[in-house]
Design a protein around this motif. Sequence first.
Motif, PDB file in Angstrom:
ATOM      1  N   ILE A 191       0.838  -1.199   0.000  1.00 26.30           N
ATOM      2  CA  ILE A 191       0.000   0.000   0.000  1.00 26.30           C
ATOM      3  C   ILE A 191       0.877   1.255   0.000  1.00 26.30           C
ATOM      4  CG2 ILE A 191      -1.675   1.335   1.318  1.00 26.30           C
ATOM      5  CD1 ILE A 191      -2.850  -1.104  -0.067  1.00 26.30           C
ATOM      6  N   ASN A 192       1.904   1.251   0.830  1.00 22.30           N
ATOM      7  CA  ASN A 192       2.808   2.407   0.885  1.00 22.30           C
ATOM      8  C   ASN A 192       3.554   2.589  -0.436  1.00 22.30           C
ATOM      9  OD1 ASN A 192       2.226   3.188   3.526  1.00 22.30           O
ATOM     10  ND2 ASN A 192       3.735   1.771   4.389  1.00 22.30           N
ATOM     11  N   TYR A 193       4.027   1.482  -0.997  1.00 23.85           N
ATOM     12  CA  TYR A 193       4.816   1.533  -2.238  1.00 23.85           C
ATOM     13  C   TYR A 193       3.983   2.095  -3.393  1.00 23.85           C
ATOM     14  CZ  TYR A 193       8.037   0.058  -5.929  1.00 23.85           C
ATOM     15  OH  TYR A 193       8.902   0.046  -7.011  1.00 23.85           O
ATOM     16  N   LYS A 194       2.760   1.585  -3.548  1.00 27.27           N
ATOM     17  CA  LYS A 194       1.964   1.916  -4.724  1.00 27.27           C
ATOM     18  C   LYS A 194       1.108   3.167  -4.567  1.00 27.27           C
ATOM     19  CE  LYS A 194       0.232  -2.283  -5.000  1.00 27.27           C
ATOM     20  NZ  LYS A 194      -0.487  -3.493  -5.467  1.00 27.27           N
ATOM     21  N   TYR A 195       0.526   3.365  -3.369  1.00 24.25           N
ATOM     22  CA  TYR A 195      -0.477   4.418  -3.232  1.00 24.25           C
ATOM     23  C   TYR A 195      -0.043   5.597  -2.353  1.00 24.25           C
ATOM     24  CZ  TYR A 195      -3.242   0.589  -5.087  1.00 24.25           C
ATOM     25  OH  TYR A 195      -3.697  -0.439  -5.858  1.00 24.25           O
ATOM     26  N   VAL A 196       0.874   5.373  -1.426  1.00 33.43           N
ATOM     27  CA  VAL A 196       1.332   6.464  -0.561  1.00 33.43           C
ATOM     28  C   VAL A 196       2.562   7.137  -1.174  1.00 33.43           C
ATOM     29  CG1 VAL A 196       2.171   7.107   1.721  1.00 33.43           C
ATOM     30  CG2 VAL A 196       0.407   5.343   1.496  1.00 33.43           C
ATOM     31  N   ASP A 197       3.600   6.317  -1.424  1.00 31.26           N
ATOM     32  CA  ASP A 197       4.817   6.867  -2.021  1.00 31.26           C
ATOM     33  C   ASP A 197       4.698   7.023  -3.534  1.00 31.26           C
ATOM     34  OD1 ASP A 197       5.955   6.880   0.503  1.00 31.26           O
ATOM     35  OD2 ASP A 197       6.817   4.867   0.273  1.00 31.26           O
ATOM     36  N   GLY A 198       3.799   6.237  -4.143  1.00 29.79           N
ATOM     37  CA  GLY A 198       3.588   6.334  -5.588  1.00 29.79           C
ATOM     38  C   GLY A 198       4.816   6.006  -6.409  1.00 29.79           C
ATOM     39  N   LEU A 199       5.540   4.981  -5.993  1.00 28.66           N
ATOM     40  CA  LEU A 199       6.775   4.617  -6.677  1.00 28.66           C
ATOM     41  C   LEU A 199       6.496   3.910  -8.006  1.00 28.66           C
ATOM     42  CD1 LEU A 199       8.826   3.326  -3.601  1.00 28.66           C
ATOM     43  CD2 LEU A 199       8.912   5.594  -4.689  1.00 28.66           C
ATOM     44  N   THR A 200       7.458   3.975  -8.899  1.00 29.77           N
ATOM     45  CA  THR A 200       7.333   3.361 -10.221  1.00 29.77           C
ATOM     46  C   THR A 200       7.283   1.840 -10.096  1.00 29.77           C
ATOM     47  OG1 THR A 200       8.608   5.169 -11.180  1.00 29.77           O
ATOM     48  CG2 THR A 200       8.377   3.157 -12.511  1.00 29.77           C
ATOM     49  N   PRO A 201       6.375   1.182 -10.816  1.00 32.67           N
ATOM     50  CA  PRO A 201       6.315  -0.287 -10.771  1.00 32.67           C
ATOM     51  C   PRO A 201       7.649  -0.922 -11.120  1.00 32.67           C
ATOM     52  CG  PRO A 201       4.375   0.587 -11.861  1.00 32.67           C
ATOM     53  CD  PRO A 201       5.308   1.753 -11.652  1.00 32.67           C
ATOM     54  N   ASP A 202       8.032  -1.922 -10.343  1.00 33.64           N
ATOM     55  CA  ASP A 202       9.302  -2.618 -10.555  1.00 33.64           C
ATOM     56  C   ASP A 202       9.064  -4.114 -10.383  1.00 33.64           C
ATOM     57  OD1 ASP A 202      11.856  -3.568 -10.706  1.00 33.64           O
ATOM     58  OD2 ASP A 202      12.562  -2.645  -8.843  1.00 33.64           O
ATOM     59  N   ALA A 203       9.043  -4.822 -11.501  1.00 34.94           N
ATOM     60  CA  ALA A 203       8.717  -6.254 -11.472  1.00 34.94           C
ATOM     61  C   ALA A 203       9.824  -7.100 -10.865  1.00 34.94           C
ATOM     62  CB  ALA A 203       8.422  -6.748 -12.889  1.00 34.94           C
ATOM     63  N   GLU A 204      10.986  -6.502 -10.610  1.00 36.96           N
ATOM     64  CA  GLU A 204      12.102  -7.260 -10.060  1.00 36.96           C
ATOM     65  C   GLU A 204      12.237  -7.124  -8.542  1.00 36.96           C
ATOM     66  OE1 GLU A 204      13.898  -9.241 -12.022  1.00 36.96           O
ATOM     67  OE2 GLU A 204      12.606  -8.598 -13.687  1.00 36.96           O
ATOM     68  N   ARG A 205      11.365  -6.378  -7.913  1.00 32.67           N
ATOM     69  CA  ARG A 205      11.541  -6.072  -6.486  1.00 32.67           C
ATOM     70  C   ARG A 205      10.978  -7.131  -5.546  1.00 32.67           C
ATOM     71  NH1 ARG A 205       6.791  -3.931  -4.087  1.00 32.67           N
ATOM     72  NH2 ARG A 205       5.151  -3.464  -5.619  1.00 32.67           N
ATOM     73  N   TYR A 206      10.090  -7.995  -6.009  1.00 35.49           N
ATOM     74  CA  TYR A 206       9.336  -8.859  -5.108  1.00 35.49           C
ATOM     75  C   TYR A 206      10.194  -9.915  -4.418  1.00 35.49           C
ATOM     76  CZ  TYR A 206       5.394  -6.624  -7.374  1.00 35.49           C
ATOM     77  OH  TYR A 206       4.517  -5.675  -7.846  1.00 35.49           O
TER      78      TYR A 206
END
Length: 220
Positions: free
Chosen positions: A129-144
């Motif tokens: 939630i913080n990554y996508k909606y609070v900080d609004g960071l760019t999607p990164d498919a390698e981070r998981y």
Amino acid sequence: MAGLTSSTIGRKYAMALSALFLLIFLILHLTTNLLSVLNRDAFNTASDFMGYNPFVQFLMQPILGFAVIFHFVMGFVLEIKNNKARPVKYASNNASMNSSWMSRNMIISGAVVLAFLALHLYDFWLHEINYKYVDGLTPDAERYWPELHEKFADLWRVALYVISFVLLGLHLAHGFQSSFQSIGARHPKYTPVIKAFGKWYSILIPAGFIFIAIFHFITQ
């Protein structure tokens, strides 16, 4: 829904249905997480798909959240109702002879599992939630994969997960069969099969999650 939960039988039936839904979810969740052990790229791809797929995020995820809350609330309600229905304990009752430890302590194991879910949500869901909606960071498919791997760097966290999954297994050992019984799946021919499947399910599912946690810890 109000009619379904207005009686003890209705509440048990509704709780059983939510349990069956959660049993299916555990299989899907374990399958996805096992990819982190088998193939890093496959795990990243699957996680990225679920993390940004509208159907998963805005339909299935809310349904899952509702099912979890509903299941535990119904469990606590049934426990309170059962205690009120029998305010005076029997003068003599050898509980260990009349029922299993799991069936007598479902509320305890359920409470511990609920506490574990709170930690799990803090570790992963809140981060998303913080990554996508609070900080609004760019999607990164390698981070998981790195994020999951990092979570199991500390021994105390791994130990906590292991203990929680052991208690989940105990909860499932009784809950699996009980769920089928509550929806009327009782037959001399099929009950032994349900019992056997439930036994292996309650062992293999928690064991799979424990294996994943230990794998990421020892491969730091």
